[in-house]
Write a protein that holds these residues in place. Structure first.
Motif, PDB file in Angstrom:
ATOM      1  N   THR A 607      32.531  24.917  47.289  1.00 28.27           N
ATOM      2  CA  THR A 607      34.015  25.806  47.676  1.00 28.27           C
ATOM      3  C   THR A 607      34.764  25.931  46.403  1.00 28.27           C
ATOM      4  OG1 THR A 607      35.699  24.507  49.177  1.00 28.27           O
ATOM      5  CG2 THR A 607      34.270  26.268  49.862  1.00 28.27           C
ATOM      6  N   LEU A 608      35.854  26.417  46.043  1.00 32.18           N
ATOM      7  CA  LEU A 608      36.195  26.311  44.530  1.00 32.18           C
ATOM      8  C   LEU A 608      37.658  26.917  44.972  1.00 32.18           C
ATOM      9  CD1 LEU A 608      34.680  25.236  42.446  1.00 32.18           C
ATOM     10  CD2 LEU A 608      34.375  27.546  40.581  1.00 32.18           C
ATOM     11  N   SER A 609      38.913  25.884  44.293  1.00 34.39           N
ATOM     12  CA  SER A 609      40.185  26.442  44.367  1.00 34.39           C
ATOM     13  C   SER A 609      40.648  26.585  42.968  1.00 34.39           C
ATOM     14  CB  SER A 609      40.434  25.261  45.506  1.00 34.39           C
ATOM     15  OG  SER A 609      42.363  25.644  45.269  1.00 34.39           O
ATOM     16  N   ILE A 610      40.750  27.843  43.144  1.00 31.16           N
ATOM     17  CA  ILE A 610      42.004  28.444  41.844  1.00 31.16           C
ATOM     18  C   ILE A 610      43.465  28.642  41.763  1.00 31.16           C
ATOM     19  CG2 ILE A 610      41.468  30.438  40.275  1.00 31.16           C
ATOM     20  CD1 ILE A 610      38.579  30.698  40.673  1.00 31.16           C
ATOM     21  N   GLU A 611      43.906  27.927  40.927  1.00 30.73           N
ATOM     22  CA  GLU A 611      45.128  28.060  40.942  1.00 30.73           C
ATOM     23  C   GLU A 611      46.199  28.550  39.749  1.00 30.73           C
ATOM     24  OE1 GLU A 611      46.423  23.827  41.123  1.00 30.73           O
ATOM     25  OE2 GLU A 611      45.933  23.056  42.931  1.00 30.73           O
ATOM     26  N   VAL A 612      47.119  29.585  39.942  1.00 27.08           N
ATOM     27  CA  VAL A 612      47.596  29.974  38.629  1.00 27.08           C
ATOM     28  C   VAL A 612      48.561  29.454  38.307  1.00 27.08           C
ATOM     29  CG1 VAL A 612      48.057  32.488  37.894  1.00 27.08           C
ATOM     30  CG2 VAL A 612      45.825  32.271  38.932  1.00 27.08           C
ATOM     31  N   ASN A 647      51.324  48.742  36.713  1.00 27.29           N
ATOM     32  CA  ASN A 647      52.367  49.475  37.236  1.00 27.29           C
ATOM     33  C   ASN A 647      51.731  49.445  39.008  1.00 27.29           C
ATOM     34  OD1 ASN A 647      54.607  50.156  35.834  1.00 27.29           O
ATOM     35  ND2 ASN A 647      53.536  51.499  34.770  1.00 27.29           N
ATOM     36  N   GLU A 648      51.065  49.759  39.084  1.00 22.91           N
ATOM     37  CA  GLU A 648      50.353  50.342  40.412  1.00 22.91           C
ATOM     38  C   GLU A 648      49.955  49.302  40.943  1.00 22.91           C
ATOM     39  OE1 GLU A 648      48.774  51.739  37.917  1.00 22.91           O
ATOM     40  OE2 GLU A 648      46.815  52.806  37.740  1.00 22.91           O
ATOM     41  N   LEU A 649      50.047  47.734  40.337  1.00 19.56           N
ATOM     42  CA  LEU A 649      50.553  46.560  40.673  1.00 19.56           C
ATOM     43  C   LEU A 649      51.742  46.367  41.228  1.00 19.56           C
ATOM     44  CD1 LEU A 649      47.063  44.690  39.287  1.00 19.56           C
ATOM     45  CD2 LEU A 649      47.259  45.067  42.031  1.00 19.56           C
ATOM     46  N   LYS A 650      52.691  46.563  40.814  1.00 18.13           N
ATOM     47  CA  LYS A 650      53.603  46.777  40.926  1.00 18.13           C
ATOM     48  C   LYS A 650      54.855  45.389  40.150  1.00 18.13           C
ATOM     49  CE  LYS A 650      54.689  48.956  45.180  1.00 18.13           C
ATOM     50  NZ  LYS A 650      55.085  49.159  46.905  1.00 18.13           N
ATOM     51  N   ILE A 651      53.697  44.968  38.768  1.00 14.96           N
ATOM     52  CA  ILE A 651      54.102  43.503  38.064  1.00 14.96           C
ATOM     53  C   ILE A 651      54.862  44.642  36.943  1.00 14.96           C
ATOM     54  CG2 ILE A 651      53.172  42.242  36.993  1.00 14.96           C
ATOM     55  CD1 ILE A 651      50.110  41.894  39.051  1.00 14.96           C
ATOM     56  N   ASP A 652      55.583  43.262  36.131  1.00 15.08           N
ATOM     57  CA  ASP A 652      56.215  43.924  35.310  1.00 15.08           C
ATOM     58  C   ASP A 652      55.309  43.911  33.614  1.00 15.08           C
ATOM     59  OD1 ASP A 652      58.163  44.332  32.382  1.00 15.08           O
ATOM     60  OD2 ASP A 652      58.889  42.250  33.236  1.00 15.08           O
ATOM     61  N   PRO A 653      55.067  45.070  32.818  1.00 15.94           N
ATOM     62  CA  PRO A 653      54.244  45.182  32.088  1.00 15.94           C
ATOM     63  C   PRO A 653      54.414  44.796  31.048  1.00 15.94           C
ATOM     64  CG  PRO A 653      55.436  47.577  32.639  1.00 15.94           C
ATOM     65  CD  PRO A 653      56.498  46.612  33.513  1.00 15.94           C
ATOM     66  N   ILE A 681      39.977  34.149  40.291  1.00 15.14           N
ATOM     67  CA  ILE A 681      40.828  33.939  39.314  1.00 15.14           C
ATOM     68  C   ILE A 681      41.586  35.772  39.260  1.00 15.14           C
ATOM     69  CG2 ILE A 681      41.171  34.353  37.067  1.00 15.14           C
ATOM     70  CD1 ILE A 681      38.028  33.075  37.060  1.00 15.14           C
ATOM     71  N   ALA A 682      41.424  36.882  39.551  1.00 20.19           N
ATOM     72  CA  ALA A 682      41.711  37.607  39.538  1.00 20.19           C
ATOM     73  C   ALA A 682      43.218  38.115  40.655  1.00 20.19           C
ATOM     74  CB  ALA A 682      41.208  39.071  39.814  1.00 20.19           C
ATOM     75  N   THR A 683      42.175  37.827  42.027  1.00 19.87           N
ATOM     76  CA  THR A 683      42.950  38.081  42.907  1.00 19.87           C
ATOM     77  C   THR A 683      44.464  36.923  42.663  1.00 19.87           C
ATOM     78  OG1 THR A 683      41.355  37.823  44.758  1.00 19.87           O
ATOM     79  CG2 THR A 683      43.453  37.274  45.672  1.00 19.87           C
ATOM     80  N   ALA A 684      44.054  35.318  41.970  1.00 16.87           N
ATOM     81  CA  ALA A 684      45.204  34.407  42.155  1.00 16.87           C
ATOM     82  C   ALA A 684      46.069  34.734  41.559  1.00 16.87           C
ATOM     83  CB  ALA A 684      44.368  32.892  41.256  1.00 16.87           C
ATOM     84  N   LEU A 685      46.106  35.077  39.676  1.00 17.10           N
ATOM     85  CA  LEU A 685      46.265  35.618  38.652  1.00 17.10           C
ATOM     86  C   LEU A 685      47.765  37.098  39.718  1.00 17.10           C
ATOM     87  CD1 LEU A 685      44.537  36.456  35.832  1.00 17.10           C
ATOM     88  CD2 LEU A 685      46.974  35.046  35.702  1.00 17.10           C
ATOM     89  N   ILE A 686      47.351  37.811  40.515  1.00 16.60           N
ATOM     90  CA  ILE A 686      47.701  38.488  40.710  1.00 16.60           C
ATOM     91  C   ILE A 686      49.240  38.082  41.834  1.00 16.60           C
ATOM     92  CG2 ILE A 686      48.277  41.092  42.531  1.00 16.60           C
ATOM     93  CD1 ILE A 686      44.913  41.959  40.836  1.00 16.60           C
ATOM     94  N   SER A 687      48.536  37.106  42.427  1.00 17.19           N
ATOM     95  CA  SER A 687      49.004  36.633  43.987  1.00 17.19           C
ATOM     96  C   SER A 687      50.694  35.602  43.072  1.00 17.19           C
ATOM     97  CB  SER A 687      48.721  35.608  44.351  1.00 17.19           C
ATOM     98  OG  SER A 687      49.013  34.781  45.637  1.00 17.19           O
ATOM     99  N   ALA A 688      49.933  35.307  41.281  1.00 17.77           N
ATOM    100  CA  ALA A 688      51.382  34.277  40.738  1.00 17.77           C
ATOM    101  C   ALA A 688      52.352  35.488  40.122  1.00 17.77           C
ATOM    102  CB  ALA A 688      50.684  33.688  40.184  1.00 17.77           C
ATOM    103  N   LEU A 689      51.675  36.523  40.181  1.00 20.94           N
ATOM    104  CA  LEU A 689      52.337  38.055  39.311  1.00 20.94           C
ATOM    105  C   LEU A 689      53.872  38.350  40.442  1.00 20.94           C
ATOM    106  CD1 LEU A 689      49.825  38.987  36.528  1.00 20.94           C
ATOM    107  CD2 LEU A 689      52.285  37.816  36.011  1.00 20.94           C
TER     108      LEU A 689
END
Length: 771
Positions: A607-612, A647-653, A681-689
């Motif tokens: 298992t690999l934990s990825i942190e953002v 925009n679709e992800l409700k994140i500041d452009p 990586i994408a999931t961790a990024l979106i979670s952080a943003l």
């Protein structure tokens, strides 16, 4: 021819015959013969000599002697100390026995004498000359009769006497001599003698030819012998005390008994001939000797008979290894085909998987189930092409390559040949050994494998090659193409418990001098060792922990005098100390900016934990954790995808201009790479943003494109095992990997929920908390 009758004593001769005019010494020993001689001395010194037909008869009768003999004059008698009489007699005339009288003390006879006619005509003269000429030629060929004898014979004028004298000098059988004695007609007698001389001449001529031929052969043999003795003496002077003769003879016998193919045997004898002629002190002598011994020691025709019993083979494989169904099935398939065809090229299998899963021991079990010899060579760290193909014989210290050395060790042409750690070969300026392996592992080429040292083609087509590898990625493509890859992923927890109970623990008990009565271990204790003290795909570390328990138990039994040790989950820490790992690496709670990925390494799944981390800044993207190029590209792709879908992800452009983003994968000292971390990586990024937490029980694997598509990955079985081991309950994986779910053990499938996705939106739906 004149004739008259007289009565005289008779003396039978054994193996002897007297012609008229011959003077001869006789030794007489029989009583009757001595009495006959004494009687003859009284009566005019005359005695009748005739020859016995059978020399073994001591007291001959009339039937035991020839009727034709010779009337002789006794010239001299001499009594010898041993009781025998030596007598000198002279032949007078031919005589025929008319009547035989046994007087008791001696034998008397009435004989009829025959005088030869001294007259001679022209024909007799011609016969005499011919006879003398032939006799002269015979003397020259024979060399047993002196020249003086010939000059004595030439003075004889009487034809009959000449025939008798010449006949007495010829090496005739008694029967032939008697025949001449019985021939009264002088011309007929001369004809017979001429015929006999002619025949003897031919025999002597042939003897001479044979003698010359034998002499020539003897001369050649003697010459060779002399030269060999000289060579021995030279070798002795040069330091070869024993000489090479015995050694060469021994090598010759070994070559004859080695059952080599005809062409190889011819080469071996040619090299042996060279070896015999070269002095022992020559450097080449040792090279040739070494080469001949290698040819002798290699198996050329010797093979073991395959034990084509599928049920027996299955029993052995099941007994030695738990699980590993694919490998066992492949071996049994090979046996089945072999049984049907009776001839099949040896398969080339590659067992790929993490350390400790039983690759090497499985190859040994395959050999056992087939009834074949087993040989193993390690290729780890081999970087010289000559390690595989051998050195040229011209080099100092030249030797065959490891393949030929392995065949010599195996002793048969059809062993199970294990090529261990084939992925650990490297290459440098000395050549590329993996390229040299191409010929070894190509079923179309390895029937004529060429080793630089042996030089002649060697057949490897009957060998069953089994290679082992931890990481297929490091094996060159052409070499990987020649092998049938069988992946061994690793063991599930229940499988490990079974292996520990039935194989590892009994083995360690025996090795440490214990028995089941002295030490016992509960199943729960084994399970806890697997969960808290080991983290591996195989069972090597588990075996080490069991060995530690056995050592400590042995110390307790010997030191404290306890009769029995029981290991339970409660007292496990007494033996192994504090746990090394926390069972289940799943996060204890849902966290923002932390996602759990699944990775496939050379040691199995992990298992690999990825942190953002997001911080105000100027839009820098920092990647840490010793990431490889592929993972860096995955991070860039995920970053670009989020920017395009902000925009679709409700994140500041404009998040990328106002913030610095730091992506980190823990355990920075461990290199990490591979195409399966994109969605993590994408999931961790979106979670952080977005501030939405990632579910703690979810693990994920899959690559991402710039449009958000999820691409398939490899090693699903290993990753699933690691997810189960880490305590995760849900695994998100690419939809294209649905076909690989069948490879996952059923016990793992029951405990994990598999979510198949084809786009990142589906990933977020299952991975993030809230909507």
């Amino acid at each position: 021819m004149n004739n008259n009758e007289i009565i005289v004593p008779l003396l039978p001769l054994r193996g002897l015959l007297v012609y008229p005019t011959m003077v001869l010494h006789l030794d007489v020993g029989r009583d009757k013969s001595i009495q006959a001689l004494e009687k003859s001395m009284v009566e005019e010194h005359k005695i009748f000599l005739t020859t016995q037909k059978d020399v073994s008869i001591d007291d001959p009768t009339e039937d035991d002697i020839f009727t034709m003999g010779t009337l002789t004059q006794v010239k001299q008698m001499l009594k010898l100390p041993n009781g025998t009489i030596r007598v000198l007699v002279e032949g007078l005339t031919r005589a025929r026995l008319k009547e035989f009288y046994d007087e008791g003390d001696y034998i008397s006879s009435k004989i009829e004498t025959f005088e030869d006619d001294p007259e001679k005509d022209v024909e007799s003269e011609a016969l005499m000359r011919t006879m003398l000429e032939y006799f002269e030629q015979y003397i020259k060929l024979s060399k047993k009769i002196s020249a003086e004898t010939y000059s004595t014979v030439t003075d004889i004028e009487e034809p009959g006497r000449l025939a008798d004298i010449i006949a007495s000098h010829l090496p005739l059988k008694l029967k032939e001599k008697q025949e001449i004695l019985e021939t009264l007609d002088i011309k007929e007698r001369m004809d017979k003698v001429i015929s006999i001389i002619n025949n003897e001449k031919e025999v002597l001529s042939l003897e001479k030819k044979i003698g010359q031929r034998v002499k020539r052969s003897m001369e050649r043999t003697q010459k060779e012998y002399y030269l060999r003795e000289q060579m021995k003496a030279i070798q002795k002077e040069l330091g070869d005390k024993e000489g090479k003769t015995g050694e060469v003879t021994s090598l010759k016998e070994k070559i004859e008994n080695a059952n080599m193919p005809a062409n190889i045997e011819e080469i071996a004898f040619k090299e042996l001939d060279r070896y015999e002629k070269i002095p022992s002190t020559s450097a080449e002598s040792a090279v040739i000797r070494n080469y001949i011994e290698w040819l002798i020691s290699l198996p050329w025709t010797k093979a073991t008979t395959d034990q084509l019993d599928i049920n027996r083979a299955e029993e052995i494989l099941e007994k030695d290894h738990y699980g590993l169904e694919k490998v066992k099935e492949r071996v049994l398939e090979y046996l089945a085909v072999q049984q049907l065809t009776q001839s099949l090229k040896g398969p080339i299998l590659c067992l790929a998987g993490p350390p400790g899963v039983g690759k090497t021991s499985l190859a040994r079990s395959v050999a056992k189930s087939l009834g074949r010899n087993f040989v193993r060579i390690s290729l780890g760290g081999v970087r010289d092409e000559s390690e595989i193909r051998g050195h040229r014989r011209t080099y100092v210290g030249a030797m065959p390559g490891r393949i030929i050395q392995g065949m010599k060790k195996a002793g048969t042409i059809n062993p199970v040949f294990l090529l261990d750690e084939i992925d650990k070969m490297s290459s440098d300026f000395r050549g590329d050994p993996s390229s040299a392996m191409l010929e070894v592992l190509d079923p179309e080429q390895n029937s004529t494998f060429s080793d630089h040292f042996i030089e002649e083609p060697y057949d490897l087509s009957k060998v069953m090659f089994i290679a082992t590898a931890n990481n297929l990625a490091t094996i060159p493509g052409p070499l990987r193409d020649r092998m049938e890859i069988i992946t061994i992923a690793g063991y599930t927890e229940p499988e490990k418990v079974h292996i520990a109970k039935d194989h590892l623990f009994p083995k360690q008990i025996e090795e440490h001098g214990l028995n089941k009565g002295k030490i016992q271990m509960r199943d729960e204790a084994i399970q806890n060792i697997i969960r808290y003290y080991t983290r591996e795909a195989g069972v090597r570390s588990l075996e080490r922990q069991l060995a530690t328990i056995c050592r400590k138990a042995a110390k307790i039994i010997v030191g404290e005098g306890r009769k029995r040790v029981v290991v339970t989950e409660k007292n496990l820490e007494e033996f192994l100390g504090k746990p090394n790992f926390r069972y289940g690496q799943a996060e204890l709670e849902d966290q923002v900016g932390v996602a759990t990925g699944l990775a496939y390494t050379a040691f199995g799944g992990d298992t690999l934990s990825i942190e953002v981390s997001i911080a105000p800044g100027k839009g820098k993207l920092v990647l840490t954790g010793k990431l490889g190029d592929v993972m860096k590209e995955s991070a860039q792709a995920a970053f670009s995808y989020i920017r395009s879908r902000a925009n679709e992800l409700k994140i500041d452009p404009e998040f990328n201009e106002k913030n610095d983003i730091h992506i980190h994968v823990p355990e920075g000292a461990v290199p990490k790479d591979g195409p399966s971390a994109g969605i993590t990586i994408a999931t961790a990024l979106i979670s952080a943003l977005t501030g939405r937490a990632v579910r703690k029980e979810v693990g994920m694997t899959g690559e991402i494109t710039l449009r958000g598509r999820v691409l398939p990955i490899g090693g699903l079985k290993e990753k699933s095992l690691s997810a189960n081991r880490a305590g995760l309950t849900k695994v998100i994986l690419p939809r294209d990997n649905e076909k690989d779910l069948d490879d996952i053990p059923e016990s793992v499938r029951k405990e994990l929920e598999f979510v198949l996705v084809s786009h990142l939106d589906e990933v977020l739906e299952h991975a993030l908390v809230g909507e």
